[in-house]
Design an enzyme around this catalytic site. Sequence first.
Site, short mmCIF file in Angstrom:
data_model
loop_
_atom_site.label_atom_id
_atom_site.label_comp_id
_atom_site.label_asym_id
_atom_site.label_seq_id
_atom_site.Cartn_x
_atom_site.Cartn_y
_atom_site.Cartn_z
N LYS A 7 -4.77 -11.09 -6.11
CA LYS A 7 -5.94 -11.24 -5.26
C LYS A 7 -7.32 -10.16 -5.60
O LYS A 7 -6.70 -9.10 -5.88
CB LYS A 7 -5.64 -10.64 -3.80
N LYS A 51 -10.95 -4.78 -3.54
CA LYS A 51 -11.75 -3.51 -3.64
C LYS A 51 -11.18 -2.30 -4.34
O LYS A 51 -11.75 -1.64 -4.98
CB LYS A 51 -12.30 -3.06 -2.21
N LYS A 63 0.85 -1.11 -0.08
CA LYS A 63 -0.04 -0.04 -0.10
C LYS A 63 0.92 1.32 -0.03
O LYS A 63 0.75 2.21 -0.69
CB LYS A 63 -0.97 -0.10 1.23
P1 ATP Z 1 -8.98 -4.99 -0.40
O1 ATP Z 1 -9.95 -6.05 -1.19
O2 ATP Z 1 -9.13 -3.55 -1.35
O3 ATP Z 1 -7.70 -5.43 -0.50
P2 ATP Z 1 -9.24 -5.45 2.12
O4 ATP Z 1 -8.73 -6.82 2.08
O5 ATP Z 1 -8.14 -4.50 2.93
O6 ATP Z 1 -9.45 -4.91 0.80
P3 ATP Z 1 -11.41 -5.81 4.05
O7 ATP Z 1 -12.72 -5.57 3.60
O8 ATP Z 1 -11.07 -5.12 5.25
O9 ATP Z 1 -10.52 -5.23 2.93
O10 ATP Z 1 -11.39 -7.24 4.04
C1 ATP Z 1 -12.34 -7.98 4.72
C2 ATP Z 1 -12.18 -9.43 4.75
O11 ATP Z 1 -12.24 -9.86 3.40
C3 ATP Z 1 -10.98 -9.82 5.14
O12 ATP Z 1 -10.94 -10.95 6.25
C4 ATP Z 1 -9.86 -10.33 4.19
O13 ATP Z 1 -9.26 -11.01 4.54
C5 ATP Z 1 -10.96 -10.75 3.41
N1 ATP Z 1 -10.67 -10.86 1.71
C6 ATP Z 1 -10.21 -9.62 1.18
N2 ATP Z 1 -9.96 -9.86 -0.01
C7 ATP Z 1 -10.03 -11.01 -0.40
C8 ATP Z 1 -9.97 -12.10 -1.26
N3 ATP Z 1 -9.63 -11.82 -2.50
N4 ATP Z 1 -10.15 -13.51 -1.15
C9 ATP Z 1 -10.41 -13.88 0.12
N5 ATP Z 1 -10.78 -13.02 1.25
C10 ATP Z 1 -10.63 -11.90 1.08
#
Ligand code: ATP
Length: 326
Positions: free
Chosen positions: A194, A197, A113
């Site tokens: 991965k 969002k 990040k």
């Molecule tokens: P971003 O998707 O932008 O990287 P993030 O991972 O920072 O967002 P959160 O919304 O806080 O965002 O994540 C919520 C949950 O979703 C966390 O437990 C994270 O591990 C899970 N998660 C996020 N992306 C994935 C993915 N591609 N596959 C499986 N689990 C995910």
Amino acid sequence: MTKARVFSGVQPTGHLHIGNYLGAIQNFVRLQHEYDCIFCVVDLHAVTVYQEPAELRRKIREIAALFIACGIDPNVATLMVQSSVSGHAELGWLLTCVTPLGWLERMTQYKDKSAKQETIGAGLLQYPVLMAADILLYQSKIVPVGDDQSQHLELTRDIAQSFNSRYGDTFTVPATKLPTHGARVMGLDDPEKKMSKSATGTSHAIGLLDDLAQAKKKIMRATTDSNPAVDFETMGPGVRNLLGIYQAFSGASNEQMQNEFAGLRYGDLKKKVAEQVAQSLEPIQARYREVTTGNLDDLLRQGANRIRPVAEATVRLTKDRMGLYT
Ligand code: ATP
Ligand code: LTN
């Protein structure tokens, strides 16, 4: 017997996608009846990068409404917003003071990040300590997350153990709970990355609230490989990702997956995955439309009020152990 505590958080940034659902939220729903669960909209984490204030407030409600739409029962689990319990920030500071800088600089999410930004807020580095505080504040035993959070959970355990050995037993050391399937859903347009969002590609992620016809189209356009049909021995990451999404939504066993998909042409594989995803998202979207904003604010406030005494007790204990004035 009292139930063991489960805690997890989701940031109110961007739109939730099927990776968030399969990696984390589906497990929240499964765990809620067996454990004492707290599911938190972690808005203090979101502001580690700038958020437009009115939009942030809207997103907080969107995530809470989606929790309920996905099947979390607010009468069973506690739903709350992180910033409404001050213990998160307070314990975050206390834990910052026992965390070596080197531990934070090693975090891969921080490295990724911070590389994308011109100026880096100090909060981005401190982010995993606040996450540790979220978890330790409620003496949580189990933390359901996607695989990308495994490193942060290891750090949480290190912080808890290091505090406990310096000041005496204070925190429960939590375990990570990954889903059997869907722990790391990859981008449809780039199965090496991965699903995220924050990614910009229009065919990268499927949002939980995406129009279902559009969602199906994204799957039909997903990147595969140069083979014509599914071969479980030689398949590339794109095909593995599509099969993983299907298995995580449907709950099919490995044997059922073999029987249903071995030798199937990619066009037909995508059709089956698209149908399964649409079928799973439809009830979530229907429930989402029924959740009303007014009630939601009350529920979130009640959740915070119910759980605040637990947070206060942990902060008091931590301060006491450290010799601070309580
Ligand atoms: P971003 O998707 O932008 O990287 P993030 O991972 O920072 O967002 P959160 O919304 O806080 O965002 O994540 C919520 C949950 O979703 C966390 O437990 C994270 O591990 C899970 N998660 C996020 N992306 C994935 C993915 N591609 N596959 C499986 N689990 C995910
Ligand atoms: N860092 C997590 C969100 C998060 C979290 C938590 C998850 C903040 N606090 C506590 C589990 C437990 C993320 O980016 N997905």
